[in-house]
Design a protein around this motif. Structure first.
Motif, mmCIF file in Angstrom:
data_model
loop_
_atom_site.group_PDB
_atom_site.id
_atom_site.type_symbol
_atom_site.label_atom_id
_atom_site.label_comp_id
_atom_site.label_asym_id
_atom_site.label_seq_id
_atom_site.Cartn_x
_atom_site.Cartn_y
_atom_site.Cartn_z
ATOM 1 N N ALA A 144 -6.085 -9.955 -18.359
ATOM 2 C CA ALA A 144 -6.848 -11.026 -17.706
ATOM 3 C C ALA A 144 -6.805 -10.879 -16.188
ATOM 4 O O ALA A 144 -7.718 -11.323 -15.491
ATOM 5 N N SER A 145 -5.756 -10.228 -15.675
ATOM 6 C CA SER A 145 -5.636 -10.114 -14.223
ATOM 7 C C SER A 145 -6.313 -8.856 -13.675
ATOM 8 O O SER A 145 -6.500 -8.717 -12.471
ATOM 9 N N CYS A 146 -6.675 -7.914 -14.565
ATOM 10 C CA CYS A 146 -7.217 -6.618 -14.100
ATOM 11 C C CYS A 146 -8.743 -6.566 -14.201
ATOM 12 O O CYS A 146 -9.310 -7.018 -15.191
ATOM 13 N N LEU A 195 0.891 -12.722 -11.331
ATOM 14 C CA LEU A 195 -0.094 -11.641 -11.389
ATOM 15 C C LEU A 195 -1.266 -11.949 -10.470
ATOM 16 O O LEU A 195 -1.683 -13.107 -10.366
ATOM 17 N N PRO A 196 -1.809 -10.910 -9.795
ATOM 18 C CA PRO A 196 -2.973 -11.165 -8.940
ATOM 19 C C PRO A 196 -4.219 -11.419 -9.790
ATOM 20 O O PRO A 196 -4.220 -11.126 -10.977
ATOM 21 N N GLN A 197 -5.260 -11.947 -9.160
ATOM 22 C CA GLN A 197 -6.527 -12.113 -9.895
ATOM 23 C C GLN A 197 -7.463 -10.993 -9.494
ATOM 24 O O GLN A 197 -7.476 -10.575 -8.341
ATOM 25 N N GLY A 198 -8.239 -10.504 -10.452
ATOM 26 C CA GLY A 198 -9.229 -9.461 -10.167
ATOM 27 C C GLY A 198 -8.606 -8.199 -9.602
ATOM 28 O O GLY A 198 -9.114 -7.619 -8.643
ATOM 29 N N PHE A 199 -7.497 -7.746 -10.206
ATOM 30 C CA PHE A 199 -6.777 -6.585 -9.663
ATOM 31 C C PHE A 199 -7.559 -5.291 -9.903
ATOM 32 O O PHE A 199 -8.008 -5.009 -11.008
ATOM 33 N N ASN A 200 -7.681 -4.494 -8.841
ATOM 34 C CA ASN A 200 -8.243 -3.141 -8.932
ATOM 35 C C ASN A 200 -7.178 -2.180 -8.430
ATOM 36 O O ASN A 200 -6.731 -2.313 -7.293
ATOM 37 N N GLY A 201 -6.796 -1.206 -9.242
ATOM 38 C CA GLY A 201 -5.805 -0.242 -8.783
ATOM 39 C C GLY A 201 -4.936 0.236 -9.926
ATOM 40 O O GLY A 201 -5.321 0.169 -11.098
ATOM 41 N N LEU A 202 -3.745 0.707 -9.563
ATOM 42 C CA LEU A 202 -2.834 1.302 -10.540
ATOM 43 C C LEU A 202 -1.609 0.411 -10.742
ATOM 44 O O LEU A 202 -0.955 0.011 -9.771
ATOM 45 N N VAL A 203 -1.289 0.135 -12.006
ATOM 46 C CA VAL A 203 -0.098 -0.650 -12.340
ATOM 47 C C VAL A 203 1.001 0.314 -12.779
ATOM 48 O O VAL A 203 0.764 1.186 -13.627
ATOM 49 N N LEU A 204 2.194 0.173 -12.218
ATOM 50 C CA LEU A 204 3.315 1.045 -12.576
ATOM 51 C C LEU A 204 4.513 0.202 -13.000
ATOM 52 O O LEU A 204 4.748 -0.873 -12.428
ATOM 53 N N GLY A 205 5.277 0.700 -13.959
ATOM 54 C CA GLY A 205 6.503 -0.014 -14.336
ATOM 55 C C GLY A 205 7.464 0.945 -15.013
ATOM 56 O O GLY A 205 7.127 1.527 -16.053
#
Ligand SMILES: C[S@@+](CC[C@H](N)C(=O)[O-])C[C@H]1O[C@@H](n2cnc3c(N)ncnc32)[C@H](O)[C@@H]1O
Length: 372
Positions: free
Chosen positions: A237-239, A152-162
């Motif tokens: 934690a990543s978002c 998982l990236p750190q400090g993610f900004n954006g949209l998560v899709l699954g």
């Protein structure tokens, strides 16, 4: 029927599983068995070479069925980006790569500049297939914006899709005898067999709570998914500022653990046939379980997400422009007919329309998510 090469492949995986069973003293949890069947390096269903998705594979997911699915999700994404969400997408479990291509293509058609498209795919084999497919489908510039992550990236900004990711997570199996027990997998010298695994652990305590009023009948067997809490915690934690859309088949708890659903929701797919026996053909068949959306939402809220809603796939797609997409292009008559058929499969209650649900949630932002 599997061919000799496939049978030999499955036998190698069985050898590994039997080794693990012996090391563990005779039984492993179903969770660990399912983990090996799907993800054992080089041998598991998702980790080895066979084609899984589409007509030549074992099952068809919505992105494989129709490009309209990914394009409609991209319409939704575009509205979130228009509200200020950073135009970055993180996709979990990208399958063949088709969904990513449809989303990226539609966002481009809408004039939306994506900063990057991140893919988190645990299967190295699928990663490779996704890379090949997307390189063929996209311009060099669009392809260069895609990045495969191994965590998982750190400090993610954006949209998560699954799409259909939660159903591919290993589950624990529980059965009501006198008390609730957890079932595992053993080996009787010839074949893999169900065995008692544990009597008092996180899985049995979870189902005991559901069955507090003793409403579930004797021999009731079902699944418990213990991944939601750690998964939601690590995602939160990543978002930093993120919206999340997950699409999958599942129920709310009252239907999931309905007294009549007495053999659970575990399903196996082999060459487009569904059957309930996960102990045969290890490594050659997909094994899945429905999502318990209440348990998932509870885990998400505890992790810090706000839930925007849970709705049916039909409702979500229709609210996000599915029909307009079907009509709005320069299509031949044959394409129109194909699209009309695809829309039916995606939305009719007896097809994917109600069995599949969409859950929307967010953290660090307050966005309107159309369709909930
Ligand atoms: C049923 S397939 C769905 C593929 C694709 N999304 C589609 O709809 O066609 C499940 C996918 O989820 C991936 N997967 C399983 N567990 C995952 C996890 N914890 N994180 C990310 N991807 C995961 C699998 O490797 C596979 O690509």
């Amino acid at each position: 029927m599997p061919n000799p090469e496939q049978i030999a492949h499955s036998a190698r995986l069985v050898e590994l599983i039997v080794d693990r069973i012996e090391q563990a003293g005779g039984v492993i949890s179903f969770h660990d068995y399912m983990q090996l069947c799907l993800y054992a390096p080089g041998l598991g269903y998702y980790a080895a070479g066979a084609s899984k998705f589409g007509a030549e594979g074992d099952f068809i997911t919505a992105p494989e069925l129709s490009p309209l699915f990914g394009r409609t999700l991209a319409n939704h994404a575009d509205q979130l980006f228009a509200q200020g969400l950073e135009p970055v997408i993180l996709e979990f479990g990208a399958g063949s790569g088709k969904f990513s291509a449809d989303v990226i293509g539609r966002l481009k058609a809408l004039g939306r500049d994506l900063h990057s498209y991140l893919i988190l795919e645990p299967s190295p084999d699928l990663q490779q297939r996704q890379q090949q497919y997307l390189q063929q489908q996209l311009s060099g510039e669009d392809f260069a914006r895609i990045e495969w992550l191994d965590q998982l990236p750190q400090g993610f900004n954006g949209l998560v899709l699954g799409n259909e990711v939660l159903d591919a997570m290993p589950v624990n199996v529980v059965i009501k005898h006198q008390d609730w027990i957890e079932l595992g997998v053993g080996f009787d010298g010839q074949r893999l067999v169900w065995r008692e695994f544990a009597r008092d652990n996180a899985a049995t305590r979870f189902i005991q709570q559901i069955d507090e009023d003793d409403a579930l009948p004797a021999d009731y067997c079902s699944e418990v998914n213990l991944n939601y809490v750690p998964w939601c915690n690590s995602l939160a934690a990543s978002c930093e500022q993120a919206a999340v859309l997950l699409i999958d088949y599942g129920y709310e708890q009252a239907q999931y653990y309905h007294p009549q659903r007495s053999s659970g929701t575990l399903m196996c797919f082999y060459q487009h046939r569904a059957h309930p026996d996960p102990l045969i053909y290890p490594g050659l068949q997909d094994i899945t379980a429905f999502v318990d959306f209440d348990a998932f939402a509870e885990a998400a809220i505890a992790a810090g997400f706000a839930i925007n809603g849970l709705t049916t796939q039909a409702e979500f797609l229709l609210s996000n422009g599915l029909l307009e997409l079907m009509q709005g292009e320069n299509l031949t008559e044959i394409e129109q007919m194909e699209y009309a058929q695809q829309v039916k499969t995606l939305t009719l209650p007896g097809e994917m329309g109600e069995k599949f649900k969409v859950i929307g949630m967010q953290v660090g932002v307050e966005l309107e998510m159309v369709g909930f």
